[in-house]
Every structure is written in structure tokens, then in C-alpha cells.
Enzyme design. Structure first.
Site, PDB file in Angstrom:
ATOM      1  N   ASN A 189       7.275  -3.198   3.822  1.00 40.25           N
ATOM      2  CA  ASN A 189       8.376  -2.420   3.223  1.00 40.25           C
ATOM      3  C   ASN A 189       7.966  -1.002   2.863  1.00 40.25           C
ATOM      4  O   ASN A 189       8.043  -0.576   1.714  1.00 40.25           O
ATOM      5  CB  ASN A 189       8.964  -3.159   2.003  1.00 40.25           C
ATOM      6  N   HIS A 214       3.700   1.409  -8.645  1.00 36.65           N
ATOM      7  CA  HIS A 214       4.891   2.239  -8.840  1.00 36.65           C
ATOM      8  C   HIS A 214       4.510   3.457  -9.661  1.00 36.65           C
ATOM      9  O   HIS A 214       3.683   3.361 -10.561  1.00 36.65           O
ATOM     10  CB  HIS A 214       5.990   1.470  -9.577  1.00 36.65           C
ATOM     11  N   ASP A 269       0.236  -9.626  -4.470  1.00 33.45           N
ATOM     12  CA  ASP A 269       1.517  -8.902  -4.531  1.00 33.45           C
ATOM     13  C   ASP A 269       1.353  -7.592  -5.307  1.00 33.45           C
ATOM     14  O   ASP A 269       2.230  -7.158  -6.049  1.00 33.45           O
ATOM     15  CB  ASP A 269       2.633  -9.759  -5.151  1.00 33.45           C
ATOM     16  N   HIS A 300       9.929 -14.271   1.684  1.00 30.00           N
ATOM     17  CA  HIS A 300      10.208 -13.916   0.283  1.00 30.00           C
ATOM     18  C   HIS A 300      11.454 -14.713  -0.102  1.00 30.00           C
ATOM     19  O   HIS A 300      12.565 -14.352   0.256  1.00 30.00           O
ATOM     20  CB  HIS A 300      10.454 -12.406   0.198  1.00 30.00           C
ATOM     21  N   LEU A 317       0.824  -1.223   0.000  1.00 27.80           N
ATOM     22  CA  LEU A 317       0.000   0.000   0.000  1.00 27.80           C
ATOM     23  C   LEU A 317       0.851   1.264   0.000  1.00 27.80           C
ATOM     24  O   LEU A 317       0.320   2.361  -0.162  1.00 27.80           O
ATOM     25  CB  LEU A 317      -0.967  -0.009   1.188  1.00 27.80           C
ATOM     26  N   ARG A 318       2.165   1.100   0.187  1.00 24.97           N
ATOM     27  CA  ARG A 318       3.136   2.196   0.008  1.00 24.97           C
ATOM     28  C   ARG A 318       3.053   3.325   1.032  1.00 24.97           C
ATOM     29  O   ARG A 318       3.897   4.212   1.022  1.00 24.97           O
ATOM     30  CB  ARG A 318       3.044   2.810  -1.402  1.00 24.97           C
TER      31      ARG A 318
END
Lengths: 315, 435, 177
Positions: free
Chosen positions: B92, B309, B305, B179, B61-62
Site C-alpha cells: 500500500n 506515520h 505490521d 487483511h 516501508l512507505r
């Protein structure tokens, strides 16, 4: 033909026609004519995002002999290694009215990105993209081989060529495998297994790890530059051992067939993949490759740019 | 009796039976043939299938950090559009979700958006560096009640760190989502290593770099008797290892992404970075192995996933571009195309793989419930008979890096209900939540 | 389609041109024949043979491809470059006879003059064409003409030569191109 991005863009007759055109252009430039008006008024940009003086000079000479206006745009490393800059650069070139862009770039596929994007409308010539392809080098290599060994035919049927060295990272090897095999030559790739890509079994070439067993049977030995930094990536133990198994020295040269030639795309690591004696021997056509490079690149620019826009893509 | 909030008439349940579903006060008020009462909104479900609301165990979701690519709100909207009622926000972000503070922030942003539940995933190690464990206990005890931990994007490579993490989470019944990517074998890697990478001159990413980590970690999970989840499985070899581990009774689950069920590495031939993803697209035979494994249950779930971007991260040379592709809005269509329309799975299995099982793995108790009277009304209604064409300019996500631009896909998500409230009606997002 | 010149007509025309060349240049001692590929080169070879048989001496004969000098390259698809072969004696101080099959706009000849200029400085440059069909776009005229063929602009003149086409014939076609 609008762009030259990969040898895979050419069929056999197109490849031969580029070589034939180069032959005629070589004849013209050998004579009194140093400058042809053919591309007068056309603008060609040399966009070099990676150092390569010889390739840039070769394209520049080719363009100038055809009377094109040449703009050199060398942007090594950082500024062009970021994608937004490639796009911005392309849009700048478009605004300047570039008819063709000759691009050298460290990223595989950069030339194709430029051609497929809508950032600019000119022709794109791939002058080496990362570890992908270097089609003009392969064409000048084929031209040189044909000139020396071609048995009167227009292609390379019946000839055997060994390409020796760092196949994994070589754009010259990728383009040459496609072109030489398309022209009928039998190609053998010689390298330590670490320097051959996984998936190479799909290439139109045979593979050998044993240079000595290949040498006596080929008409052309094409040596590839081996970069010192490969050692740190564990591709081979050290330069001495590489040289012992895959270097071309006078002993190995003595085993070559009568009339067989030695080639190298340059720049050479004398003493690593090729000894000074071999590089300077009578079998070596290395400096002639450079000469032929100009004629072949003139032919490429002629084929891409001399025709009119309306008919592009026909045939 | 007061009218129901919504009535979905004549919709097919996953098993094919037809029913009228009445939703009131956040729950399925009744599920019957021939609902007799009144309803404020009546929906014709005759061409549609109702599934429990989809649950994604793997979403980027950034936020915080890269709100230009996606926010919790924009990602929630994309989720609702795709039929999801729960997302799992990967750790992340910037700052990394390795403290209770960050996971509580993300959780709170999800509640404020109000379109679905956002369950934060905590980082296994501080800063995703693979060295020191993050405050796993504090994140588990926080308001966000984190149960799933992952360094996704990075592999927990050090075997000792992985062992300790697997042991530590047993305290509260947590789960490590790995991962699987050997970092040494994939330095600078750009795409699957094979015939296509050899031709394109792009640095290869060998299948063994993924499989070696999976093999190691199932053995570790067995040894310490803990729960392991393998993120985005992509190789036939990885499938074999999971199959072997499950046969041995090892507590491992695995996910596959929609794109790895459909796309293959030859797409890289265009050098268009929209196909650049981590782990990379593999070969046709891998795709077939993944589909079979998902059908037979070796792979437990589909997870998107979803990796937004910004434009400039993809509008460049391949090797400069970011890894990742959008997934939320197309997931169900890709699963229908690859698994249902091919006859490999039915809708009961789709409900299991995309809702019931991911909810169980993540411990999301209000999700993945059977469609029965009294269940919390998290559900999605899809029309599998309709087709739609993906347009990257029309996606709900803040980013547009979908690999399916221009593709015609089967299956339209018509209506999504989150806790009994419609977040999507007739394919249109409703105006609830933080809008 | 109509036949403008038969094989016999062509033969006669070339013989006459050969005599005219000799007459104008007072013999063959200083002349160089340059044919413009493709058909001009074959016509040059024929004229060379005729002059050779009349004079009993070989006339320096070559080809001059003008493709690279054309000013209309951008209006057509790229064309193959044909050989340029300048006789060993060169063109410096010579009387160069350019030979082409059809004289039309004059642009080919302009390009040929440019190409010649890059190679050397002949004493004179003369032009021979099997057919002059008119419609000049440049101030160019031929010194030796096989046949004047008044044509409409939308007609096309086709020269067939046995070396390439299996027979000798010149035809006019309606509305072509």
C-alpha cells in the site's frame, strides 16, 4: 478540579456541590443582581467546531453574568475537523491567554485531547464531544430533576428516570447515566436494540425495548433527539415505526405517574420522538431546562475558575 | 588460516547450548566449543542468545509515496536495530505496488540500503481496490520474485475476486495474505466494539467483522486448494477458526503482531491515537487466546505490521488520526515479555515464530536457516537479561508513533549480522549500506 | 492559645451592640440586619433576637454571601457559595447593618458593599463586628464593635459559636496560617 471532561471526573460530593452552587447562583440571578464580578478579568473562549447555538449561548450567558470576557470561536466543519488545526487553534488560544476553553467538537475525546495535550494550559470544559459525553447537560438535567422531584435531599435517591431514544449516538445519555446513577436514581434506558451500544451491560442502568411497560413506573421521562439520517444506516425502518414504538405522545403521557415530568435536551423533532402536545404540556420542563442551564454553567465556570491556581487539584 | 571476520564467544544457541560462532565470508564458518583461531572482531556472548536473523512478513516501508513517514533505508535501519535481516514491504504505497515496476523499485532500494533483504509484497488487486487482479504474474517473474500478495490495509472483500486470486497464484506457488476486515461492518469504525467503545462513544469494530472473513477464506482456500495467510489475527474467535481449518488440513497460516500480544482496548480511554491501530486492540481474553495460539502453533508467526506515520497524523483527535504503530525496534522485546518471560515459549520457538517459519512462508530461502556451520550468516544476538526503556525520540524509524514510549522492556538486541556483515554492533547501527 | 472572650463576654458584647444599634438608629423601625455567612449570619440572628425582645417587634434579618464579590478568589481554592437571603421588605431606603464576626483587612466588607450595591440602594450602611483585630488594608471602620483585640499579623483569631462549634468563645492562636 481543573477540567470538566466527563461526569466520571466528578465524585458524588463534587457533583452535589456544583448543583448546590447552581442553586445559590440561580437565587442570586433571580433577584436584582444580573451581573456578578466574580470572573472579572478572566477570558473564556467558546470553541465550537460543531453547530450548537443553544449550548453556546448558554455558556456565553453564564460567563457574562460572572463578568468574564467571552470570545466566540466558531469554526464549523472543515478547518477544525483536521487534527493539526485543533492543535494550532489551541496554541492560538494559549497565546491569547484563554483561562478556559469551552469546547464543542464532533470527535469523541476532543476535549480530553485538548486537556491532556501541552498545547494550552487553561481549563477545558467539554460542551459535547462526538458521541461521548455532554457533562454540563447532565448536570442541568440533574439540577432540574432535583428542583422538581428531589425529596428535600441533596441527591436523587428514590427516583426513577427513563432515557428514551438513540442511546448509541447520545452524549447526553452517556453523561446522564453516569450522573443520575451516581446521585442515586434508578436509570432505565429505552430504545430499539439497534440503538443501544454493544457493551451496555456494563452501564449502571437497566435496559428495556418496551417503552409502554416502563412509562407507568418512572418519575422522569427524558426523550432524546433521533436524527433522521439514522434511518439510512438501517437502525430502524422509518420515522413512523420509530414514533409508534418509541415516541412520547399524549396516550403514553396519560400513563405517566402523578407528578412525573418530561424532559428533552433539545433541539426537538416534534412529531418524531415527542408530540407537540407533550412538549407543550404541563408535565414538560423543557424550557426550564434551558433556564437552569445558565445557572449550572455559571456554577461549573465558578468551580473551575474562581479558585486560585496554587490550590488547584487539592482535595 | 586467515582470521575470522567475527567471533561470538560463549553465546547460547536457541536450545540453550553454548557455542563460539565464527563468521567469515558471509557464512557461519564454524560453530564449536572453544574456537581456537584468530578473529578480527571478538564479541562476548556470555549473557546472550543467538537466533537466526528475524524475518518480518508484514512491514510498511512507505516508499514510494510517503517518505516523510519512512523510507526503505530508514525502515531497513529500524529493522537492523530490531534484529531483522529480512522485511516484507507491504503493497500500500503510492503508487501501489501492483506492477513489476514498483516492486522492482522497492526491491532495488532494499538492495541499495544493504542492511537487510527487502522482499516486496505485491498487491492482489489493481490500486488495492478489490476489483481487478493486478499483474500478479509479472510481479512474480520480476527481479523481486514476489511470492506473497496482499491488499493489506484493505480486505479482498469480493469473494469471487478472492477465489480467483487464490487460484491464480498456484501457478508459481504463491500466497495470498488477507487483511480480514468486512468493510461494510466497519464503516467509520475506530476501536474494538465492546464495553470500552460503548463508554468512550467511539464507533465499534466488531470481532465478527474479522472472523467472518477468516471463516470464508479458509473455506475458499480449501475449495481451490491454495495457500492462504491471515494477517494480524486479533480475536479469540479467529484463533478458533484457524485451529479448525488446520485440523481439517487446510493450507492456512496466520500471524499475530507484538502489540496484539500485549496491549488491550482500554488504552483507548486516553483518546491518544498512538493506540489507534488496524485491526484494533482487543480485550484481555483475546490477548490470552492469541498468546496460547502462538505458543501451540495455531498462529504460525509473529509479524510486526510496522506502520510509521508522521507526527501530525497522530497529534490530533482520535477519529481523525491514522491507524498504525511502529513495531520493528520493539518486536523481540515484546515477544520476550509476553511469551518467553511468561514461560509460554522458549527461544527455539521464538526462532521458529520470528525467523524460520516466516522465511518458509515467504519463500525467503537465504533466511531462517539453522545456526550451523555453512549457513548464510543472517543472525541476531540478543541479551535477554538486560532491560531498556523505549524513547520515541530515539527510535531509528523516521516516525515516532510507538505505543511503548516510556515502557521498560526486557531483551536488548545487541548485534545483527546480515550476510556475514554486522549491521548492528553493541546496539549501535554500523556504517555499512547506504549510509 | 489564649481565650480573648468567654461565652459571657460574647453575650454582653452582643447585648451592648444591640442597644447601640437602637440608639444610633432611634429605634428598629427602619433597620435591616444582614449577617455575612457563616458566623456573621449567626451573630445577626442573635442580635435580631435581642433587639426583638427589647423593642417587642421582629427586625427584618437576612444573610449576604459575598463570595462571588471577593477580590482574593484567585489566591485560594474555590469556596462553597453560602445562601444570600434578603428579607421581603428589601433594602431600598433602609438602614442596613452588616454584621460579621471578625473585622480584619476590610476586604470582606468592601465585597459586601459591592454585593449590596447590586441589590439596591439603602439609606445608610453600618457595620457591626464582634471582634476588631486591626490590620486594615482599606479605609473601612466599624460602627459597632464587641471588642477591640490588638493582634500580631501572624496570629489568628478564632470565633466559636454554639450554633456551629458547640460553645461560645473567642481565642487567639500564635503563628497560625
Amino acid at each position: 478540579m481543573r477540567h470538566l471532561l466527563s461526569i466520571a471526573d466528578l465524585n458524588k460530593s463534587e457533583a452535589i456541590s456544583i448543583l448546590d452552587t447552581a442553586s445559590e447562583l440561580a437565587r442570586v440571578s433571580d433577584g436584582a443582581v444580573k451581573k456578578l464580578p466574580t470572573l472579572r478579568g478572566r477570558t473564556i473562549v467558546n470553541l465550537f467546531a460543531e453547530d450548537s447555538t443553544r449550548t453556546r449561548i448558554s455558556f456565553e450567558a453564564a460567563a457574562k453574568r460572572l463578568s468574564a470576557d467571552v470570545i466566540n470561536f466558531s469554526a464549523k466543519g472543515s478547518s477544525l475537523s483536521k487534527g493539526e488545526s485543533l492543535k494550532d487553534t489551541a496554541m492560538t488560544l494559549q497565546a491569547m491567554g484563554a483561562d478556559a476553553v469551552v469546547i464543542r467538537h464532533p470527535a469523541s475525546g476532543a476535549a480530553q485531547r485538548l486537556a491532556d495535550s501541552h498545547w494550552m494550559s487553561g481549563s477545558v470544559v467539554n460542551a459535547g464531544d462526538g458521541t461521548h459525553e455532554h457533562p454540563s447537560q447532565a448536570l442541568l438535567d440533574a439540577f432540574t430533576i432535583r428542583k422538581h422531584l428531589g425529596m428535600g435531599g441533596s441527591d436523587l435517591t428514590g427516583l426513577s428516570v427513563a432515557i428514551v431514544g438513540d442511546i448509541l449516538h447520545s452524549r447526553v445519555a452517556r453523561s446522564n447515566v453516569l450522573l443520575l446513577s451516581m446521585l442515586g436514581a434508578k436509570v432505565t434506558l429505552v430504545a430499539p436494540p439497534t440503538l443501544l451500544p454493544v457493551g451496555i451491560d456494563s452501564w449502571p442502568a437497566t435496559v428495556s425495548y418496551d417503552f409502554d411497560s416502563v412509562i407507568p413506573h418512572v418519575d422522569v421521562v427524558m426523550m432524546l433527539r433521533v436524527q433522521q439520517e439514522r434511518m439510512s444506516d438501517l437502525f430502524f425502518p422509518n420515522a413512523r415505526e420509530y414514533s409508534r414504538y418509541f415516541g412520547l405522545n399524549t396516550d403514553r403521557m396519560a400513563c405517566m405517574k402523578k407528578g412525573a415530568i418530561v424532559m428533552h435536551p433539545g433541539p426537538m423533532n416534534r412529531g418524531l420522538e415527542i408530540s407537540a402536545e407533550v412538549a407543550d404540556s404541563a408535565r414538560s420542563v423543557i424550557t426550564e431546562q434551558v433556564t437552569n442551564g445558565v445557572s449550572v454553567r455559571m456554577a461549573i465556570l465558578y468551580v473551575l475558575l474562581a479558585g486560585g491556581a496554587l490550590e488547584v487539584g487539592s482535595n | 588460516m586467515k582470521p575470522a571476520d567475527y567471533l561470538i564467544k560463549g553465546v547460547s544457541l536457541p536450545d540453550g547450548k553454548k557455542a563460539d560462532i565464527a563468521i567469515s565470508d558471509g557464512v557461519i564458518a564454524s560453530l564449536s566449543n572453544g574456537f581456537k583461531g584468530e578473529a578480527n572482531t571478538i564479541i562476548d556472548g556470555s549473557e546472550c542468545v543467538a537466533l537466526p536473523g528475524l524475518v518480518d512478513l508484514h512491514t510498511h516501508l512507505r516508499e514510494p509515496g510517503r517518505e516523510d513517514a519512512e523510507t526503505v533505508l530508514s525502515g531497513s535501519r529500524a529493522g537492523a536495530k530490531g534484529g531483522f535481516t529480512a522485511l516484507s514491504a507491504m503493497a500500500n504505497t503510492s503508487p501501489v505496488a501492483d506492477t513489476a515496476g514498483v516492486v522492482e523499485q522497492v526491491y532495488r532500494l532494499g538492495q541499495e540500503a544493504g542492511l537487510l533483504d527487502v522482499f516486496p509484497i505485491g498487491a492482489v488487486t489493481q490500486g488495492l481496490k478489490g476489483e481487478a487482479l493486478s499483474e500478479i504474474g509479472a510481479m512474480a517473474d520480476s527481479v523481486a520474485r514476489v511470492r506473497v500478495f496482499s491488499d493489506d490495509g484493505n480486505c479482498v472483500f469480493d469473494p469471487l475476486v478472492m477465489r480467483r486470486a487464490l487460484e491464480y497464484i498456484k501457478k508459481f506457488g504463491g500466497l495470498i495474505a488477507q487483511h480480514a476486515q468486512d468493510p461494510r461492518m466497519t464503516i467509520g469504525s475506530q476501536m474494538n466494539e465492546g464495553v470500552v467503545s460503548a463508554r468512550l462513544g467511539l464507533k465499534g469494530w466488531p470481532a465478527v467483522a474479522e472472523e467472518a472473513i477468516i471463516a470464508r477464506d479458509v473455506l475458499l482456500a480449501d475449495h481451490v486448494k491454495s495457500r492462504l495467510h491471515i494477517c494480524h489475527l486479533t480475536t479469540a474467535g479467529g484463533v478458533e477458526i484457524i485451529r479448525w481449518a488446520k485440523a481439517r488440513g487446510i493450507d492456512v497460516t496466520a500471524e499475530v503482531t507484538p502489540h496484539h500480544l500485549l496491549l488491550t482496548d482500554d488504552l483507548a480511554s486516553s483518546y491518544d491515537p498512538v493506540y489507534k491501530v488496524n485491526p484494533p486492540l482487543r480485550t484481555e481474553s483475546d490477548v490470552h487466546a492469541l498468546r496460547e495460539a502462538l505458543a501451540d502453533g495455531t498462529i504460525d508467526i509473529v509479524a510486526t505490521d510496522h506502520a510509521p506515520h508522521p507526527t501530525e497524523a497522530k497529534e490530533c483527535e482520535w477519529q481523525e488520526a491514522a491507524f498504525g504503530m511502529l513495531g520493528l525496534e520493539t518486536a523481540l522485546s515484546i515477544v520476550q515479555k509476553t511469551m518467553v518471560d511468561t514461560g509460554l515459549m522458549n527461544w527455539v520457538q521464538v526462532a521458529e515464530r520470528m525467523s524460520i517459519t516466516p522465511a518458509r512462508i515467504g519463500g525467503y530461502e537465504s533466511h531462517g536457516q539453522a545456526l550451523v556451520s555453512g549457513s548464510i550468516a543472517n543472525l541476531v544476538v540478543i541479551n535477554p537479561t538486560q532491560k531498556w526503556t523505549v524513547d520515541r525520540d530515539l527510535v531509528v524509524s523516521n516516525s515516532s508513533n510507538t505505543p511503548y514510549h516510556g515502557h521498560e522492556l526486557p531483551g536488548v538486541v545487541a548485534h545483527t549480522f546480515y550476510k556475514g556483515v554486522a549491521t548492528l554492533i553493541n546496539g549501535n547501527l554500523t556504517s555499512i549500506g547506504g549510509m | 492559645m489564649s481565650v480573648a472572650l468567654s461565652a459571657q463576654d460574647i453575650n454582653r458584647a452582643l447585648t451592648r451592640i444591640s442597644h447601640e444599634i437602637l440608639e444610633k438608629n432611634q429605634g428598629a423601625t427602619n433597620i435591616v440586619l444582614l449577617g455575612i455567612p457563616t458566623r456573621g449570619a449567626h451573630i445577626a440572628a442573635r442580635i435580631s433576637a435581642i433587639i426583638g425582645s427589647i423593642e417587642g417587634a421582629e427586625v427584618p434579618t437576612g444573610t449576604l454571601d459575598i463570595t462571588l464579590f471577593r477580590d482574593d478568589l484567585r489566591m485560594r481554592p474555590p469556596r462553597a457559595i453560602m445562601p444570600t437571603k434578603i428579607p421581603a421588605s428589601g433594602i431600598e431606603g433602609k438602614d442596613v447593618i452588616l454584621i460579621d464576626d471578625v473585622l480584619f483587612s476590610g476586604r470582606t466588607i468592601r465585597a459586601a458593599l459591592d454585593a449590596l450595591g447590586e441589590i439596591g440602594r439603602p439609606r445608610t450602611v453600618q457595620l457591626a463586628a464582634l471582634v476588631d483585630r486591626g490590620h486594615r488594608e482599606l479605609p473601612i471602620k466599624a460602627d459597632f464593635i464587641g471588642k477591640n483585640l490588638p493582634t500580631a499579623k501572624n496570629q489568628s483569631v478564632k470565633v466559636l459559636l454554639s450554633e456551629i462549634d458547640g460553645r461560645d468563645e473567642v481565642t487567639i492562636e500564635e503563628g497560625a496560617e
